[in-house]
Design an enzyme around this catalytic site. Structure first.
Site, PDB file in Angstrom:
ATOM      1  N   HIS A  63      12.473 -30.046 -23.046  1.00  0.00           N
ATOM      2  CA  HIS A  63      12.389 -31.485 -22.752  1.00  0.00           C
ATOM      3  C   HIS A  63      11.697 -31.618 -21.397  1.00  0.00           C
ATOM      4  O   HIS A  63      12.239 -31.189 -20.379  1.00  0.00           O
ATOM      5  CB  HIS A  63      13.828 -32.035 -22.710  1.00  0.00           C
ATOM      6  CG  HIS A  63      13.976 -33.453 -22.262  1.00  0.00           C
ATOM      7  ND1 HIS A  63      14.386 -34.465 -23.114  1.00  0.00           N
ATOM      8  CD2 HIS A  63      13.787 -34.044 -21.051  1.00  0.00           C
ATOM      9  CE1 HIS A  63      14.457 -35.613 -22.437  1.00  0.00           C
ATOM     10  NE2 HIS A  63      14.093 -35.386 -21.183  1.00  0.00           N
ATOM     11  N   HIS A  66       9.263 -34.009 -18.524  1.00  0.00           N
ATOM     12  CA  HIS A  66       8.775 -35.303 -18.030  1.00  0.00           C
ATOM     13  C   HIS A  66       7.403 -35.087 -17.411  1.00  0.00           C
ATOM     14  O   HIS A  66       7.036 -33.965 -17.054  1.00  0.00           O
ATOM     15  CB  HIS A  66       9.740 -35.878 -16.988  1.00  0.00           C
ATOM     16  CG  HIS A  66      10.961 -36.479 -17.604  1.00  0.00           C
ATOM     17  ND1 HIS A  66      11.342 -37.782 -17.393  1.00  0.00           N
ATOM     18  CD2 HIS A  66      11.883 -35.947 -18.438  1.00  0.00           C
ATOM     19  CE1 HIS A  66      12.459 -38.026 -18.068  1.00  0.00           C
ATOM     20  NE2 HIS A  66      12.813 -36.934 -18.708  1.00  0.00           N
ATOM     21  N   CYS A 101      14.593 -41.305 -14.938  1.00  0.00           N
ATOM     22  CA  CYS A 101      15.892 -40.740 -14.594  1.00  0.00           C
ATOM     23  C   CYS A 101      16.458 -41.606 -13.480  1.00  0.00           C
ATOM     24  O   CYS A 101      15.864 -41.698 -12.406  1.00  0.00           O
ATOM     25  CB  CYS A 101      15.749 -39.284 -14.139  1.00  0.00           C
ATOM     26  SG  CYS A 101      17.311 -38.579 -13.580  1.00  0.00           S
TER      27      CYS A 101
END
Lengths: 301, 301
Positions: A209, A211, A242
């Site tokens: 995962h 970003h 976030c």
């Protein structure tokens, strides 16, 4: 050139929408999930069993999940819901959830900020839910958040993450997701950590995962691919963020990841043109979804 | 963690500015070069010996080059100028150029569009200039343009590029630059081609040139790094493009490449804060320079 399959798990309808300022109605969220299904996405993070008071963006998750799981054309789809604790897990199971996501932490600082526990407490809780889920026949993704760097505690020791990963895999998690929650990882770190975990435990159940905060999202996907990882979280139209990481921008955009994978010769089963329509819908509904970094080119081609 | 040095060749003052709609004065171009020097950039594509009528953005190259080569604080800098043909080479030599860049082609279509030759003719011309430059003691970078895909002729055969690279290295080119001129390459292709060339001829004299059209610029830099390449073209503030490739956006931004390299532990000798000031200057002077993809984060950190 066919290099095999890569699975994309679109986290836009949960992780992505949760960080948009505009809160969508449950029906709008379902419309976004439906657009993803129509594009061929088969793994979708569809909701969260959290306090609706604290996270109004996730209202209507039980009803939405039931509708999605019963809908035509979704028989082979995996809808995952986030469960923050045992109470959330029980609610998810009651609502008929077949796949849940548990969150673990690479740092005490992030565990504290997210769930007011230290990371050992978060691990104990996850281990209990994981064992219950195995009894219940519920699929589990265990996500290790801030696996590379924490906005509070700084760099995270790779060996600690690797050992936590090993314990979760031994407990039987169906998927182990290594998450660069704040977009701080570089591809050399990813290559090192993912090769290490894959070398010790195999790559079959691993996912990543990323970003795109520092524009290294696709480079990190490539580094993980080279380490054997064949499943990735991504968020339609690059939504995400976030709350505890100032400056952290969105998840790597599903359309960018699919474009790169398909151009390399991997099979995602996803149609890029339909995916761009889903990205358009995400932008239209939220007003703030940034869109993928390669959008201009994708729409021109 | 020190992984060794990586050299950045900033092509903004030539390749970058040439594709901006606003034409800078020679003094403005020198100011941009000076800002790059102040940030620690030591390899700069500073101009081109082309027809000023056809390419007004490169006016003043002879005087600018002389000034730069004589300036204080640039003793260890390498200013490279593009020479499109033997006439350009002669003019560059007369102007005192110590380093020139020759362009070769992965396709006939691009060679035709750029210099009205086929690629064999372009190669013969480059080979002659290269031999003359060796006699003259002038440093040569040989760039293979559209080394992965051509907007006119489609995909380029890797073995053809690898063999052309071999011939140029045997002719004694000081640097061999593999260029994805239109930003079409994916990191798996880069890994394959660059490993193949490095495996056959060594990586010492290799460099790569990437565009970020499809957001894969940094992924491609990483793939080339893994193949042993330790020199990269990049363009301050992501300026660039390709007149023959509709939709081709800018070169990979110097600030993004330097950020990634430094975070991985490589030594570029470049100061990121000063580099951001150079990027600001590029934006201010041109009004159109896009800025790096990680600009928001870089300015926040």
């Amino acid at each position: 050139m066919a290099l095999g399959k890569v699975i994309i798990n679109d986290v836009g309808p949960r992780d992505g929408l949760q960080s948009q300022s505009k809160i969508l109605t449950p029906d709008e969220r379902i419309a976004l999930v439906t657009a993803l299904l129509q594009a061929g996405v088969r793994h979708i993070e569809a909701g969260a069993f959290v306090s609706v008071k604290a996270v109004p963006a996730m209202a209507g998750t039980p009803e939405g999940l039931a509708g999605l799981q019963g809908s035509a054309g979704s028989a082979d789809a995996v809808f995952t819901v986030l469960v923050p604790n045992a109470r959330g897990y029980d609610l998810a199971r009651e609502a008929g959830a077949k796949s849940v996501c548990l969150v673990l932490y690479g740092s005490d600082g992030m565990a504290q900020a997210n769930v007011r526990m230290n990371r050992q407490q978060a691990e104990s809780m996850a281990a209990e839910i994981l064992q219950q889920a195995r009894t219940d026949g519920v699929r589990v993704t265990s996500t290790i958040a801030v696996a590379f760097e924490c906005p509070f505690d700084g760099p995270v020791e790779p060996s600690m993450v690797s050992e936590l990963a090993g314990r979760l895999l031994e407990l039987g998690t169906d998927e182990l997701c290594i998450a660069d929650t704040i977009g701080a990882a570089n591809p050399l770190q990813v290559r090192f950590l993912m090769s290490s975990i894959a070398g010790r435990y195999g790559a079959d159940r691993l996912s990543c995962h990323f970003h795109d905060t520092r524009a290294m999202g696709l480079a990190n996907v490539f580094a993980a691919l080279e380490s054997g990882v064949r499943k990735f979280d991504a968020s339609i139209a690059g939504m995400g963020g976030c709350p505890f990481a100032p400056g952290a921008s969105g998840n790597v955009a599903t359309e960018d990841v699919v474009m790169m994978l398909e151009q390399m010769g991997f099979d995602t089963g996803i149609n890029l043109d339909s995916l761009l329509r889903a990205a358009d819908l995400a932008k239209e509904l939220t007003g703030t979804a940034p869109g993928g970094r390669a959008s201009a080119w994708l729409r021109h081609r």
